[in-house]
Scaffold this motif. Structure first.
Motif, PDB file in Angstrom:
ATOM      1  N   ARG A 335       0.841  -1.221   0.000  1.00 14.07           N
ATOM      2  CA  ARG A 335       0.000   0.000   0.000  1.00 14.07           C
ATOM      3  C   ARG A 335       0.867   1.259   0.000  1.00 14.07           C
ATOM      4  O   ARG A 335       0.581   2.232  -0.712  1.00 14.07           O
ATOM      5  CB  ARG A 335      -0.927  -0.044   1.235  1.00 14.07           C
ATOM      6  CG  ARG A 335      -1.657   1.243   1.562  1.00 14.07           C
ATOM      7  CD  ARG A 335      -2.621   1.652   0.466  1.00 14.07           C
ATOM      8  NE  ARG A 335      -3.348   2.870   0.811  1.00 14.07           N
ATOM      9  CZ  ARG A 335      -2.928   4.111   0.550  1.00 14.07           C
ATOM     10  NH1 ARG A 335      -1.764   4.303  -0.066  1.00 14.07           N
ATOM     11  NH2 ARG A 335      -3.674   5.143   0.877  1.00 14.07           N
ATOM     12  N   HIS A 385      -8.569   4.589   1.164  1.00 15.60           N
ATOM     13  CA  HIS A 385      -8.931   4.287   2.546  1.00 15.60           C
ATOM     14  C   HIS A 385     -10.355   3.733   2.518  1.00 15.60           C
ATOM     15  O   HIS A 385     -11.311   4.465   2.804  1.00 15.60           O
ATOM     16  CB  HIS A 385      -8.812   5.562   3.372  1.00 15.60           C
ATOM     17  CG  HIS A 385      -7.573   6.362   3.043  1.00 15.60           C
ATOM     18  ND1 HIS A 385      -6.320   5.978   3.473  1.00 15.60           N
ATOM     19  CD2 HIS A 385      -7.376   7.486   2.300  1.00 15.60           C
ATOM     20  CE1 HIS A 385      -5.416   6.869   3.024  1.00 15.60           C
ATOM     21  NE2 HIS A 385      -6.039   7.776   2.306  1.00 15.60           N
ATOM     22  N   HIS A 392      -8.559   7.016  -3.952  1.00 18.07           N
ATOM     23  CA  HIS A 392      -7.652   7.839  -4.750  1.00 18.07           C
ATOM     24  C   HIS A 392      -7.679   7.309  -6.179  1.00 18.07           C
ATOM     25  O   HIS A 392      -7.405   6.128  -6.402  1.00 18.07           O
ATOM     26  CB  HIS A 392      -6.239   7.761  -4.182  1.00 18.07           C
ATOM     27  CG  HIS A 392      -6.142   8.343  -2.798  1.00 18.07           C
ATOM     28  ND1 HIS A 392      -6.624   9.585  -2.495  1.00 18.07           N
ATOM     29  CD2 HIS A 392      -5.657   7.845  -1.639  1.00 18.07           C
ATOM     30  CE1 HIS A 392      -6.425   9.839  -1.219  1.00 18.07           C
ATOM     31  NE2 HIS A 392      -5.845   8.795  -0.668  1.00 18.07           N
ATOM     32  N   GLU A 431      -9.744  14.157   1.177  1.00 17.53           N
ATOM     33  CA  GLU A 431      -8.740  14.536   2.175  1.00 17.53           C
ATOM     34  C   GLU A 431      -7.645  15.456   1.652  1.00 17.53           C
ATOM     35  O   GLU A 431      -6.923  16.037   2.444  1.00 17.53           O
ATOM     36  CB  GLU A 431      -8.111  13.288   2.814  1.00 17.53           C
ATOM     37  CG  GLU A 431      -7.545  12.315   1.798  1.00 17.53           C
ATOM     38  CD  GLU A 431      -6.776  11.167   2.425  1.00 17.53           C
ATOM     39  OE1 GLU A 431      -6.755  11.050   3.654  1.00 17.53           O
ATOM     40  OE2 GLU A 431      -6.183  10.391   1.657  1.00 17.53           O
ATOM     41  N   HIS A 432      -7.500  15.640   0.367  1.00 12.44           N
ATOM     42  CA  HIS A 432      -6.395  16.475  -0.148  1.00 12.44           C
ATOM     43  C   HIS A 432      -6.781  17.947  -0.311  1.00 12.44           C
ATOM     44  O   HIS A 432      -5.926  18.780  -0.544  1.00 12.44           O
ATOM     45  CB  HIS A 432      -5.895  15.958  -1.504  1.00 12.44           C
ATOM     46  CG  HIS A 432      -5.328  14.577  -1.430  1.00 12.44           C
ATOM     47  ND1 HIS A 432      -5.107  13.807  -2.537  1.00 12.44           N
ATOM     48  CD2 HIS A 432      -4.940  13.815  -0.390  1.00 12.44           C
ATOM     49  CE1 HIS A 432      -4.610  12.635  -2.187  1.00 12.44           C
ATOM     50  NE2 HIS A 432      -4.511  12.617  -0.871  1.00 12.44           N
TER      51      HIS A 432
HETATM   52 ZN    ZN Z   1      -4.880   9.207   1.181  1.00  8.63          ZN
END
Ligand code: ZN
Ligand code: 2HG
Length: 477
Positions: A335, A385, A392, A431-432
């Motif tokens: 990962r 996740h 992603h 999250e980015h």
């Molecule tokens: Zn991430």
């Protein structure tokens, strides 16, 4: 004098005045420095700041911002340069204010379970300080070795343990921020309990440096995980990954992480890192997850029995539980090496999406079909996740295509992709953050009413529009 050269002249004059006004402030303005300090990990914009400065205290930040306000000079807050949304990229002659030197980590307050840190404190060093005090900083990111807490807060970073601990937001007790006017504020004091109206601290978390600069924070720490069991499973489908998560939860097992990668990612890491494949045949997806047994024998027994029953019921065919720390590390390596292997292989266009868990299998099936057709199935890399419903989506540039054409096509396809996200009630940025990369697409995740209020908030905190302009909210709408 042409328009361009008069702009450049004005920038040079501003930098000369700045140096004059702050003679002891580190100020870098060579072409190479401006290129280096004016960007983050995204590689789709040309950095063009006028200079980068490195204040050592929040008072110095305050003086610099006041000076810039008076001169009408825009600024871009920056830190470890690890952002993935272009939030710290300076493309229009801004002054980069890099907070790396505000890196102090004060001694941990053990009774309160908190630690005060400067915005430039590196994530990994905060983790280490907490551990030395017998506590735990639960935010863990692939970039932990270089990302800084100021950026983690500005983007409300997520990472590998969100399933157990949530995002950064949950762990911020108080914030020190400096507004563009130079005014310094401490938001929420050193208090856990403080019900006194609007919580301004939370407005700054995730605001991507558009309202003011976070210069320090008091972080809440927690108890460290006790004994993690690590698993690597080959999944017959993504839906199985969701079913397995339900099985774990319904046994009251404490899930510490729950990550997924597609077969394309698995093959890529195998090729780039040379890891031996532990499975006898390929699967569409692979799962890496951890459960905290708290060192309790009965929990370990429950886990082992449950895994056996998964084999018996045909839930999975090939699955491993680590029997040593070395095993666990080798499972995680599949990962953890995806982003690095991708960047070694091609220019990559990244998207970071979330949809409700119950929708994710159906969403991913449509996404694979849709995005697989854009540049070919072998150019689509899905991972993320899974336990948080966050994926992603990385698209690797075909070798024969020009970078500009590739980016333009990806942005065109974004509309199709984000419409799909919207249908599944998801978010275009899990999250980015939004930064420069996604500001034109914000309406896929925020209603017109929300965007109107966001613009009003921006004006309240930054009436001159000089704080990280053009990030998050596209100009002029
Ligand atoms: Zn991430
Ligand atoms: C991760 O989860 C990071 O590893 C990076 O958020 C994701 O490279 C990416 O797209």
């Amino acid at each position: 004098m042409s328009g361009v050269s008069s702009i450049l002249k004005k920038r040079m004059e501003f930098v000369a005045e700045l140096k004059n006004h702050f003679p002891s402030l580190e100020c870098l303005d060579s072409a190479a420095d401006r290129e280096h300090w004016g960007r983050d990990w995204t590689r789709f914009h040309t950095p063009a700041p006028c200079a980068a400065v490195f204040p050592r205290t929040s008072d110095e930040v305050s003086q610099i911002l006041k000076f810039c306000s008076e001169k009408g000079q825009a600024v871009v807050p920056s830190g470890g340069l690890t952002g993935l949304g272009g939030g710290a990229v300076a493309t229009g002659g801004e002054l980069v204010v890099n907070l790396s030197k505000l890196s102090r980590i004060e001694p941990v307050d053990r009774a309160a379970g908190t630690v005060r840190v400067g915005a430039g404190a590196i994530t990994k060093k905060i983790q280490d300080s907490a551990r030395e005090a017998g506590l735990y900083w639960p935010i863990d990111l692939a970039s932990a070795g270089s990302s800084q807490i100021g950026g983690n807060i500005a983007t409300n970073a997520g990472g590998l343990h969100v399933i157990r601990y949530g995002h950064v937001r949950r762990w911020i007790q108080s914030l020190e921020v400096v507004l563009m006017s130079g005014e310094k504020l401490e938001l929420n004091g050193d208090l856990d309990k403080n019900n006194t109206g609007y919580d301004l601290r939370n407005i700054f978390i995730g605001s991507e440096g558009t309202l003011g600069m976070v210069t320090a924070a008091t972080l809440k720490l927690c108890e460290a995980p006790r004994e993690l069991k690590t698993f690597l499973w080959a999944l017959p489908s993504l839906k199985t990954g969701i079913d397995v998560l339900g099985e774990l939860r319904s046994r009251s097992l404490m899930i510490h992480s729950y990550e997924v990668l597609s077969n394309n990612c698995f093959e890529l890491v195998h090729k780039c890192q040379g890891f031996a494949k532990p499975f006898s045949k390929a699967a569409p997806y692979y799962l890496v997850f951890e459960v905290d047994t708290f060192g309790a024998a009965d929990v370990s027994e429950t886990l082992e029995k449950w895994m056996e029953s998964c084999f018996e019921r045909g839930v999975v065919e090939e699955a491993f539980m680590a029997s040593s720390p070395a095993d666990a590390r080798s499972f995680w390596a599949w990962r953890e090496n995806i982003t690095e292997s991708l960047s070694q292989t091609a220019k990559v266009y990244k998207n970071d999406l979330a949809v409700p868990l119950r929708e994710i299998a159906d969403f991913a099936a449509k996404l694979e079909k849709q995005a697989g057709a854009w540049f070919g199935e072998d150019r689509l890399f899905l991972f993320g996740h899974l336990g948080d419903g966050s994926l992603h989506v990385n698209l690797a540039k075909p070798d024969s295509m020009e970078l500009g054409e590739f980016r333009a096509l990806c942005e065109k396809h974004n509309h199709e992709l984000f419409a799909l996200v919207q249908t599944h009630k998801g978010s275009i940025a899990a999250e980015h953050g939004i930064g420069l990369l996604k500001r034109e697409f914000l309406h896929y995740s925020k209603s017109p009413g929300e965007i109107r209020l966001m613009r009003s908030l921006k004006t309240v905190f930054d009436p001159l529009g000089l704080m990280n302009p053009g990030k998050l909210l596209a100009p002029g709408r």
